[in-house]
Design a protein around this motif. Structure first.
Motif, short mmCIF file in Angstrom:
data_model
loop_
_atom_site.label_atom_id
_atom_site.label_comp_id
_atom_site.label_asym_id
_atom_site.label_seq_id
_atom_site.Cartn_x
_atom_site.Cartn_y
_atom_site.Cartn_z
N ALA A 198 50.18 -25.94 5.21
CA ALA A 198 50.53 -24.91 4.24
C ALA A 198 52.04 -24.81 4.04
O ALA A 198 52.52 -24.74 2.90
CB ALA A 198 49.97 -23.56 4.69
N CYS A 199 52.81 -24.82 5.13
CA CYS A 199 54.27 -24.72 5.01
C CYS A 199 54.85 -25.89 4.23
O CYS A 199 55.75 -25.71 3.40
CB CYS A 199 54.91 -24.66 6.40
SG CYS A 199 54.79 -23.06 7.22
N ASN A 200 54.35 -27.08 4.49
CA ASN A 200 54.91 -28.26 3.83
C ASN A 200 54.49 -28.35 2.38
O ASN A 200 55.23 -28.87 1.54
CB ASN A 200 54.55 -29.51 4.62
CG ASN A 200 55.30 -29.58 5.94
OD1 ASN A 200 56.49 -29.23 6.01
ND2 ASN A 200 54.64 -30.00 7.00
N ILE A 201 53.32 -27.83 2.04
CA ILE A 201 52.94 -27.72 0.63
C ILE A 201 53.82 -26.68 -0.06
O ILE A 201 54.37 -26.91 -1.14
CB ILE A 201 51.45 -27.36 0.49
CG1 ILE A 201 50.57 -28.55 0.89
CG2 ILE A 201 51.14 -26.92 -0.95
CD1 ILE A 201 49.10 -28.21 0.99
N ALA A 202 53.95 -25.51 0.56
CA ALA A 202 54.75 -24.43 -0.03
C ALA A 202 56.20 -24.86 -0.21
O ALA A 202 56.85 -24.50 -1.20
CB ALA A 202 54.66 -23.18 0.84
N ARG A 203 56.72 -25.62 0.73
CA ARG A 203 58.10 -26.10 0.64
C ARG A 203 58.29 -26.95 -0.62
O ARG A 203 59.31 -26.85 -1.31
CB ARG A 203 58.45 -26.89 1.89
CG ARG A 203 59.90 -27.38 1.95
CD ARG A 203 60.17 -28.10 3.27
NE ARG A 203 60.19 -27.18 4.41
CZ ARG A 203 59.29 -27.16 5.39
NH1 ARG A 203 58.29 -28.02 5.38
NH2 ARG A 203 59.39 -26.29 6.37
N HIS A 204 57.30 -27.77 -0.95
CA HIS A 204 57.43 -28.64 -2.13
C HIS A 204 57.25 -27.84 -3.42
O HIS A 204 57.77 -28.25 -4.46
CB HIS A 204 56.41 -29.77 -2.06
CG HIS A 204 56.73 -30.91 -2.97
ND1 HIS A 204 57.75 -31.80 -2.73
CD2 HIS A 204 56.18 -31.28 -4.16
CE1 HIS A 204 57.82 -32.68 -3.71
NE2 HIS A 204 56.88 -32.39 -4.60
#
Length: 276
Positions: A198-204
């Protein structure tokens, strides 16, 4: 009835047309495609869904559970056409971090390269998962959290799901129920993965005019929206569609996924690795 080659929307209990469903999915912020890791047929389905989505929008990035963030440069070089397959697998540390037959995923990787779709490494460092499971999140110094924020605590429904998924009560199991504190370690570890994706999707997505992010992720992190979708919502990402494959036409819970596609059988499996 869930026919082979067709979609069902569990919340409605009705069939959906492929084009209509993908057109709606393409308007989301995130589309999560669940998988069973060793199934060739499921990975082909994932690629076909990706191919359908780009008919509706070109700004798509594809994120993968299989890669930790540290190998992102290898993914970038692959999409840019700078690496052949053996070099890509070596630089992405495939045999160390995933170890399933790369032939399962290579058609999706080739698809991303041909259409110049960015590939995103969604995972965290595996030792972090082990440490959080063993010690708890608060024991991890901020500099050693691999860019992650703490997971929103699991609901009791998610704990029940995970307990059942891992075999339920057994004579040889310390945890006797999903509420048993002895089960906390597993839940914390699972949620570290959920939060990492989730964090790495949200970061993008945190950029002007963000693309649609398609996530290639194990279905245990997606079903019933308990795992990664739950963490995405906590991060403010509300536009998330969960699409899953199925092998049969048995009744399904309304909350299982936004839509489920029935594959033709029999399942096509790769030989499982000894460990991952």
């Amino acid at each position: 009835m869930h026919v082979v080659g067709g979609w069902v929307e569990p919340a409605r209990g009705t069939a959906a047309r492929h084009g209509d469903l993908l057109a709606r999915a393409a308007r989301q912020q995130v589309v999560l495609l669940g998988e069973t890791h060793d199934r060739y047929d499921i990975h082909r389905w994932q690629m076909h869904v990706c191919a359908g989505l780009i008919a509706f929008r070109q700004d798509i990035a594809v994120g993968f559970e299989m890669f930790p963030r540290r190998v992102q440069p290898a993914l970038d070089r692959w999409v840019a056409g700078e690496l052949d397959v053996p070099t890509f697998l070596a630089e992405s540390e495939w045999n160390a971090v995933w170890r399933f037959d790369p032939a399962l995923y290579l058609p999706i990787f080739e698809f991303c390269r041909q259409f110049k779709l960015p590939m995103l490494a969604l995972n965290c460092e595996r030792p972090l998962v082990t440490r959080v499971g063993k010690e708890g999140w608060d024991a991890i110094p901020e500099a050693e959290r691999d860019g992650l924020t703490p997971a929103k605590p699991a609901t009791q429904a998610y704990r029940d799901y995970l307990f059942s998924l891992t075999g339920g009560p057994r004579p040889d199991r310390e945890a006797k129920s999903s509420a048993d504190p002895a089960f906390d370690r597993f839940v914390r570890a699972q949620q570290t993965w959920d939060r990492a994706f989730a964090c790495n999707i949200a970061r993008h997505l945190d950029q002007p005019n963000p693309p649609l992010v398609v996530g290639i992720i194990g279905r245990g992190h997606l079903e019933y929206r308990y795992g990664t979708p739950f963490q995405l919502a906590d991060l403010g990402i509300k536009g998330c569609a969960v699409l899953l494959p199925s092998d049969d036409d048995q009744p399904m819970a309304p909350s299982l996924a936004d839509a489920v596609f029935r594959l033709p059988g029999p399942p096509e499996r790769a030989v499982r690795p000894n460990s991952r």
